[in-house]
Design an enzyme around this catalytic site. Structure first.
Site, PDB file in Angstrom:
ATOM      1  N   LYS A 262       0.856  -1.192   0.000  1.00 24.09           N
ATOM      2  CA  LYS A 262       0.000   0.000   0.000  1.00 24.09           C
ATOM      3  C   LYS A 262       0.889   1.238   0.000  1.00 24.09           C
ATOM      4  CE  LYS A 262      -3.173   2.683   2.992  1.00 24.09           C
ATOM      5  NZ  LYS A 262      -4.017   2.714   4.193  1.00 24.09           N
ATOM      6  N   ASP A 267      -2.722  10.333   3.398  1.00 23.47           N
ATOM      7  CA  ASP A 267      -4.104   9.913   3.589  1.00 23.47           C
ATOM      8  C   ASP A 267      -4.850  10.960   4.413  1.00 23.47           C
ATOM      9  OD1 ASP A 267      -6.486   8.616   3.933  1.00 23.47           O
ATOM     10  OD2 ASP A 267      -5.712   7.033   5.238  1.00 23.47           O
ATOM     11  N   LYS A 274     -10.216  12.963   7.893  1.00 28.40           N
ATOM     12  CA  LYS A 274      -9.679  12.666   9.224  1.00 28.40           C
ATOM     13  C   LYS A 274      -9.667  13.946  10.065  1.00 28.40           C
ATOM     14  CE  LYS A 274      -6.506   8.935   7.894  1.00 28.40           C
ATOM     15  NZ  LYS A 274      -7.132   7.854   8.678  1.00 28.40           N
ATOM     16  N   ASP A 285       1.660   6.635   5.290  1.00 25.96           N
ATOM     17  CA  ASP A 285       0.666   5.635   4.906  1.00 25.96           C
ATOM     18  C   ASP A 285       1.109   4.834   3.672  1.00 25.96           C
ATOM     19  OD1 ASP A 285      -1.683   4.330   5.513  1.00 25.96           O
ATOM     20  OD2 ASP A 285      -2.970   5.710   4.400  1.00 25.96           O
ATOM     21  N   ASP A 344     -12.202   7.003   3.751  1.00 22.98           N
ATOM     22  CA  ASP A 344     -10.973   6.827   4.528  1.00 22.98           C
ATOM     23  C   ASP A 344     -10.540   5.355   4.596  1.00 22.98           C
ATOM     24  OD1 ASP A 344      -8.794   7.559   6.019  1.00 22.98           O
ATOM     25  OD2 ASP A 344      -9.908   7.888   7.894  1.00 22.98           O
ATOM     26  N   GLU A 346      -9.417   3.556   2.290  1.00 20.63           N
ATOM     27  CA  GLU A 346      -8.946   3.611   0.904  1.00 20.63           C
ATOM     28  C   GLU A 346      -7.870   2.580   0.576  1.00 20.63           C
ATOM     29  OE1 GLU A 346      -7.661   5.286   3.296  1.00 20.63           O
ATOM     30  OE2 GLU A 346      -5.525   5.046   2.897  1.00 20.63           O
ATOM     31  N   ARG A 348      -7.627  -0.584   1.237  1.00 22.58           N
ATOM     32  CA  ARG A 348      -8.174  -1.844   0.702  1.00 22.58           C
ATOM     33  C   ARG A 348      -8.626  -1.677  -0.739  1.00 22.58           C
ATOM     34  NH1 ARG A 348     -12.440  -1.921   5.540  1.00 22.58           N
ATOM     35  NH2 ARG A 348     -10.682  -0.773   6.440  1.00 22.58           N
TER      36      ARG A 348
HETATM   37  N1  BES Z   1      -4.165   4.705   6.863  1.00 20.54           N
HETATM   38  C1  BES Z   1      -5.267   4.462   7.704  1.00 20.54           C
HETATM   39  C2  BES Z   1      -4.920   3.520   8.869  1.00 20.54           C
HETATM   40  C3  BES Z   1      -3.920   4.033   9.847  1.00 20.54           C
HETATM   41  C4  BES Z   1      -4.326   4.741  10.963  1.00 20.54           C
HETATM   42  C5  BES Z   1      -2.574   3.781   9.674  1.00 20.54           C
HETATM   43  C6  BES Z   1      -3.389   5.199  11.865  1.00 20.54           C
HETATM   44  C7  BES Z   1      -1.664   4.235  10.589  1.00 20.54           C
HETATM   45  C8  BES Z   1      -2.068   4.948  11.688  1.00 20.54           C
HETATM   46  C9  BES Z   1      -6.408   3.844   6.915  1.00 20.54           C
HETATM   47  O1  BES Z   1      -6.496   4.248   5.593  1.00 20.54           O
HETATM   48  C10 BES Z   1      -7.668   4.262   7.583  1.00 20.54           C
HETATM   49  O2  BES Z   1      -7.954   5.419   7.575  1.00 20.54           O
HETATM   50  N2  BES Z   1      -8.382   3.306   8.137  1.00 20.54           N
HETATM   51  C11 BES Z   1      -9.594   3.574   8.821  1.00 20.54           C
HETATM   52  C12 BES Z   1     -10.600   2.547   8.387  1.00 20.54           C
HETATM   53  C13 BES Z   1     -12.002   2.873   8.791  1.00 20.54           C
HETATM   54  C14 BES Z   1     -12.508   4.075   8.040  1.00 20.54           C
HETATM   55  C15 BES Z   1     -12.876   1.674   8.504  1.00 20.54           C
HETATM   56  C16 BES Z   1      -9.313   3.494  10.316  1.00 20.54           C
HETATM   57  O3  BES Z   1      -8.504   2.669  10.736  1.00 20.54           O
HETATM   58  O4  BES Z   1      -9.904   4.294  11.042  1.00 20.54           O
HETATM   59 ZN    ZN Z   2      -4.744   4.887   4.728  1.00 19.50          ZN
HETATM   60 MN    MN Z   3      -7.595   6.036   5.374  1.00 20.61          MN
END
Ligand code: BES
Ligand code: ZN
Ligand code: MN
Length: 496
Positions: A262, A267, A274, A285, A344, A346, A348
């Site tokens: 990834k 992000d 966010k 990210d 968010d 994204e 996947r």
């Molecule tokens: N890049 C983030 C996950 C992340 C969070 C990595 C903190 C490192 C530190 C990912 O894209 C994300 O935003 N995931 C969301 C998923 C949710 C919207 C289902 C998350 O983990 O809140």
């Molecule tokens: Zn992300």
């Molecule tokens: Mn995200």
């Protein structure tokens, strides 16, 4: 990257200058180490400091007048029977931290009851280089602690039983160290400098090591039908790139093993934006893509005897008038449709197309993806294990074993039909988020819908790729997690 220390190897002897680092097991010093202390002051220093050779402890003296060297540092090794590869790597890191302002440092690699061979000495050298790394390229004024501009890089001489053999062993692992440092550099680099195009350029640079690199532009990906990936990229003026790196060190007819990363260079969350606090961390990210790039560097540099494909999906998840909206339905390259309920989630989406493309084009023996995919994995495992999901027990076991050997540790998490159901959608084939619970699992279930029956593992490295606790051999925000782990996996299982 900071100026790296110089490292050379020589036969065990009494050093005549600079800082001398000796090792002591709980059984004590070696005979050579004793010869570095003709005045016999060390025992007294040990008594005063309560030093008994325990692992992680140290004692230090400034040498008395008339001595050849300036300073002696003794590092505890612990029980001589409990030493592992990891102990030697840590030791190298600790040795670097004790070098401080010295320019000439010698390490005598023996102790009572300890038999350090070429690979142990090479691990010490790796530990020194990994610890020495600091991301200082944007500091125009050096901190006091930092090296002065005119200071020479420290020079370590590792005094060991067989320098010739050690040099060979080190030449092999040096490629791996360079791969880790490359991954750290990429993770630490801010997103204004490292966009998708620039990231792809870093992949292309591996051609100098004999890696074949192909870059897919956004137009190429459009032709391939990668609607899930491109939906993420469409809110950014910086176009997406996919880099396909191939290292063919194995037999010509052999199917490759594949690593997919990834690479979200930043992000913001997109329209499901966010919150501001901590958003700066999202420059990291792309830790999965960084690890894959660092791994390809490592494998090529040490000329691994395996056929390996590395694919990185690089996009920026940004937000403007073109950005995708919650509720949008996109069609992935596989033909499966996805309702994007949260922009968010994204990672996947881009991996869905990258995994499908990889599987279809290369028919790999196995696929392993790495992604800073969910905050939930940190809730579950903290920052000392990455989450491991797999449809194949043998592959999972091999990964867990490599994790223990390198101490880039993994913890296996479940997959199953009950979880898979949670991402069914009323309006499309699936939605890109599950419910409130098991967020890392539903993310993994999503990915699994794009791998068919190919043996596959997913590593959720959100907690380990960046901001993880510093260690003896990592002081950097971007850790380079995954490079040593996967190099080890390849070395132990997939080389001819
Ligand atoms: N890049 C983030 C996950 C992340 C969070 C990595 C903190 C490192 C530190 C990912 O894209 C994300 O935003 N995931 C969301 C998923 C949710 C919207 C289902 C998350 O983990 O809140
Ligand atoms: Zn992300
Ligand atoms: Mn995200």
């Amino acid at each position: 990257m900071t100026t790296q220390p110089e490292i050379s190897f020589a036969k065990i002897d009494v050093p005549k200058k600079g800082t001398v680092i000796l090792l002591s097991s709980e059984d004590g010093l070696s005979a050579t180490a004793r010869r570095c202390d003709p005045a016999g002051v060390l025992d007294n220093a040990f008594r005063v400091a309560g030093f008994e050779g325990k692992s992680g402890t140290s004692a230090e003296i400034l040498t008395p007048q008339g001595a050849d060297c300036d300073r002696i540092v003794v590092l505890g090794l612990g029980k001589s029977t409990a030493l592992t590869e990891h102990s030697w790597l840590k030791l190298g890191g600790v040795a670097f931290s004790h070098a401080r302002k010295s320019v000439e440092i010698s390490i005598i690699l023996d102790a009572a009851g300890v038999d350090a061979g070429a690979s142990e000495a090479a691990s010490v050298a790796s530990g020194i280089l990994l610890r020495a790394y600091a991301f200082t390229k944007y500091k125009t004024k050096k901190d006091e602690e930092d090296t002065a501009e005119d200071r020479k890089p420290p020079h370590f001489t590792i005094l060991c039983a067989d320098p010739t053999k050690t040099r060979k062993a080190f030449a092999e692992v040096q490629g791996v160290v360079d791969g880790v440092l490359l991954a750290r550099d990429l993770v630490n680099e801010p997103a204004n400098i490292l966009g998708p195009v620039e990231f792809a350029d870093h992949a292309s640079a591996l051609e100098s090591l004999g890696v074949k690199v192909e870059i897919l532009t956004d137009k190429d990906m459009k032709k391939l039908g990668m609607g899930a990936l491109l939906g993420v990229a469409q809110g950014s003026p910086r176009p997406a790139r996919m880099a396909v790196m191939s290292w063919n060190g194995g037999k010509a007819e052999e199917k490759p093993i594949a690593f997919i990363g990834k690479g979200v260079v930043f992000d913001t969350g997109g329209n499901s934006i966010k919150s501001a606090s901590g958003m700066e961390d999202m420059k990291g990210d792309m830790g999965g893509a960084a690890a894959v790039t660092g791994l390809m560097h490592a494998l090529a540099a040490r000329k691994a005897k395996a056929n390996v494909v590395g694919i990185i999906a690089c996009v920026e998840n940004s937000v403007d008038g073109h950005a995708q909206r919650p509720g949008d339905i996109v069609t992935s390259m596989s033909g499966q449709t996805i309702e994007v309920l949260n922009t968010d989630a994204e990672g996947r989406l881009i991996l869905a197309d990258a995994l499908w493309y990889c599987n279809q084009r290369f028919e790999p023996k196995l696929m392993i993806d790495l992604a800073t995919l969910t905050g939930a994995v940190m809730v579950a495992l903290g920052q000392h294990h990455a989450g491991l999901f797999s449809n194949d027990d043998e592959l999972a076991t091999r990964l867990l074993t490599a994790g223990l050997a390198t101490q880039e540790k993994l913890w296996r998490m479940p997959l199953g039909a009950e979880y898979d159901k949670l991402i069914d959608s009323k309006n499309a084939d699936m939605k890109n988020i599950g419910g409130r619970y098991g967020g890392s699992i539903t993310a993994a279930q999503f990915l699994q819908r794009f791998v068919k029956d190919t043996p596959w593992a997913h590593l959720d490295i959100a907690g380990t790729a960046m901001g993880s606790p510093s260690s003896e051999f990592n002081q950097s925000w971007g850790s380079g997690f995954g490079v040593r782990l996967l190099d080890r996996l390849v070395r132990d299982n997939y080389e001819t």
